[in-house]
Design an enzyme around this catalytic site. Structure first.
Site, PDB file in Angstrom:
ATOM      1  N   PRO A 251       0.817  -1.205   0.000  1.00 48.93           N
ATOM      2  CA  PRO A 251       0.000   0.000   0.000  1.00 48.93           C
ATOM      3  C   PRO A 251       0.859   1.267   0.000  1.00 48.93           C
ATOM      4  O   PRO A 251       1.938   1.313   0.580  1.00 48.93           O
ATOM      5  CB  PRO A 251      -0.801  -0.122   1.301  1.00 48.93           C
ATOM      6  CG  PRO A 251      -0.827  -1.572   1.594  1.00 48.93           C
ATOM      7  CD  PRO A 251       0.492  -2.095   1.115  1.00 48.93           C
ATOM      8  N   GLU A 252       0.349   2.290  -0.642  1.00 48.97           N
ATOM      9  CA  GLU A 252       1.042   3.570  -0.678  1.00 48.97           C
ATOM     10  C   GLU A 252       0.544   4.432   0.474  1.00 48.97           C
ATOM     11  O   GLU A 252      -0.406   4.094   1.189  1.00 48.97           O
ATOM     12  CB  GLU A 252       0.797   4.241  -2.026  1.00 48.97           C
ATOM     13  CG  GLU A 252       1.029   3.298  -3.196  1.00 48.97           C
ATOM     14  CD  GLU A 252       1.940   3.858  -4.278  1.00 48.97           C
ATOM     15  OE1 GLU A 252       2.437   4.982  -4.135  1.00 48.97           O
ATOM     16  OE2 GLU A 252       2.157   3.139  -5.262  1.00 48.97           O
TER      17      GLU A 252
ATOM     18  N   LYS B 232       4.011   5.065   5.530  1.00 46.26           N
ATOM     19  CA  LYS B 232       3.241   3.842   5.311  1.00 46.26           C
ATOM     20  C   LYS B 232       2.984   3.083   6.621  1.00 46.26           C
ATOM     21  O   LYS B 232       2.525   1.944   6.593  1.00 46.26           O
ATOM     22  CB  LYS B 232       3.966   2.937   4.319  1.00 46.26           C
ATOM     23  CG  LYS B 232       4.173   3.576   2.958  1.00 46.26           C
ATOM     24  CD  LYS B 232       4.898   2.636   2.023  1.00 46.26           C
ATOM     25  CE  LYS B 232       5.180   3.296   0.691  1.00 46.26           C
ATOM     26  NZ  LYS B 232       5.839   2.372  -0.259  1.00 46.26           N
TER      27      LYS B 232
ATOM     28  N   ARG C 233      12.305  -2.793  -7.625  1.00 45.47           N
ATOM     29  CA  ARG C 233      10.918  -2.474  -7.940  1.00 45.47           C
ATOM     30  C   ARG C 233      10.767  -2.315  -9.445  1.00 45.47           C
ATOM     31  O   ARG C 233      11.696  -1.931 -10.142  1.00 45.47           O
ATOM     32  CB  ARG C 233      10.486  -1.192  -7.208  1.00 45.47           C
ATOM     33  CG  ARG C 233      10.539  -1.333  -5.696  1.00 45.47           C
ATOM     34  CD  ARG C 233      10.147  -0.042  -5.025  1.00 45.47           C
ATOM     35  NE  ARG C 233      10.342  -0.110  -3.583  1.00 45.47           N
ATOM     36  CZ  ARG C 233       9.454  -0.555  -2.705  1.00 45.47           C
ATOM     37  NH1 ARG C 233       8.294  -1.003  -3.152  1.00 45.47           N
ATOM     38  NH2 ARG C 233       9.708  -0.576  -1.421  1.00 45.47           N
TER      39      ARG C 233
END
Length: 269
Positions: free
Chosen positions: A2-3, A51, A251
């Protein structure tokens, strides 16, 4: 993972339901905290820091991180008595009950109960939070500029430099800034890029469905993220894909070779 906007919304909803209420019981289904009981403490507030999520009483902070699969759900007590969990019971890691609401944490990547005075051990390493009303822009810029040789894509992901951006926001911000993700920080206008990223995440903060293009139609939400091999919405060039980051933290990178030229001086969109 999640951001920051997802965690911010989670904290916002939990705070609306739980803040100011007495905890009638708590359960932490991880060995280290299995015997911890916060019954009788007042949950003062729920906040996000990048986060990370913090549920604060006067004496304790319940610290959690959603990682890849985690989530917090709110239930009415009667719903739980009827067995109304929306995710499998074996994935429950924490339960905080009040008279009106029950907060259930599923598949949390991190769950720990800390003395309130020790919060820094969980979040003290983080850079300025882009969704904090008191966001320290100058410190974030100084942090990003400290390693001018690092690719700008990697730098924006580093939560120690600036907290809250995840892969969607980094990829989309760099596309909208006309910057190749592999370009070193020292060769880009990092101030302009940071400001654009902050604007994007704040614009999406209150949306359930993120949009970077201005459209909320399915399939039209992104410029480049997860669109490798498809035509750029602006120039028609096929979107490229690669990976960047330390070996254990790589990523996926998405970019348009035409709109995000490898040298500086590309068009500012």
């Amino acid at each position: 993972m999640p951001e920051g906007d997802t965690v911010w919304r989670t904290a916002h909803h939990l705070n609306e339901a739980l803040a100011g209420r007495v905890l009638t019981s708590t359960e932490f289904r991880v060995p280290r905290y299995a015997t911890v009981d916060l019954t009788g403490e007042v949950l003062r507030e729920v906040v996000s820091v990048g986060k990370h999520l913090l549920m604060r009483t006067d004496e304790h902070s319940v610290h959690s991180h959603l990682k890849m699969e985690g989530s917090w759900h709110l239930y009415r007590p009667a719903t739980l008595r009827r067995g109304g969990l929306r995710r499998p019971a074996h994935t429950v890691r924490a339960i905080l009950r009040t008279d009106e609401w029950v907060a259930v944490g599923f598949s949390l990547g991190i769950i720990e109960v800390l003395p309130r005075a020790d919060e820094a051990s969980a979040v003290g390493h983080l850079g300025p939070d882009v969704l904090d009303p008191l966001f320290d822009r100058d410190l974030a810029l100084a942090n990003l500029r400290r390693d001018p040789e690092v690719p700008v894509f990697v730098a924006l992901h580093d939560q120690r430099k600036v907290a809250g951006f995840g892969n969607e926001f980094v990829n989309e911000t760099l596309y909208l800034s006309a910057v190749d993700p592999r370009t070193p920080v020292g060769e880009v206008d990092i101030e302009r890029i940071l400001d654009r990223g902050v604007k994007l995440i704040r614009a999406n903060r209150d949306r359930i469905e993120r949009s970077f293009t201005g459209s909320l139609r399915p399939g039209e939400l992104h410029w480049v993220f997860s669109r490798s091999g498809r035509p750029c919405r602006r120039c028609g060039t096929l979107i490229g894909e690669t990976a960047l980051g330390p070996p254990t933290q790589e990523r996926r990178v998405y970019f348009c070779p035409t709109c995000q030229p490898p040298a500086s001086g590309g068009p500012d969109v």
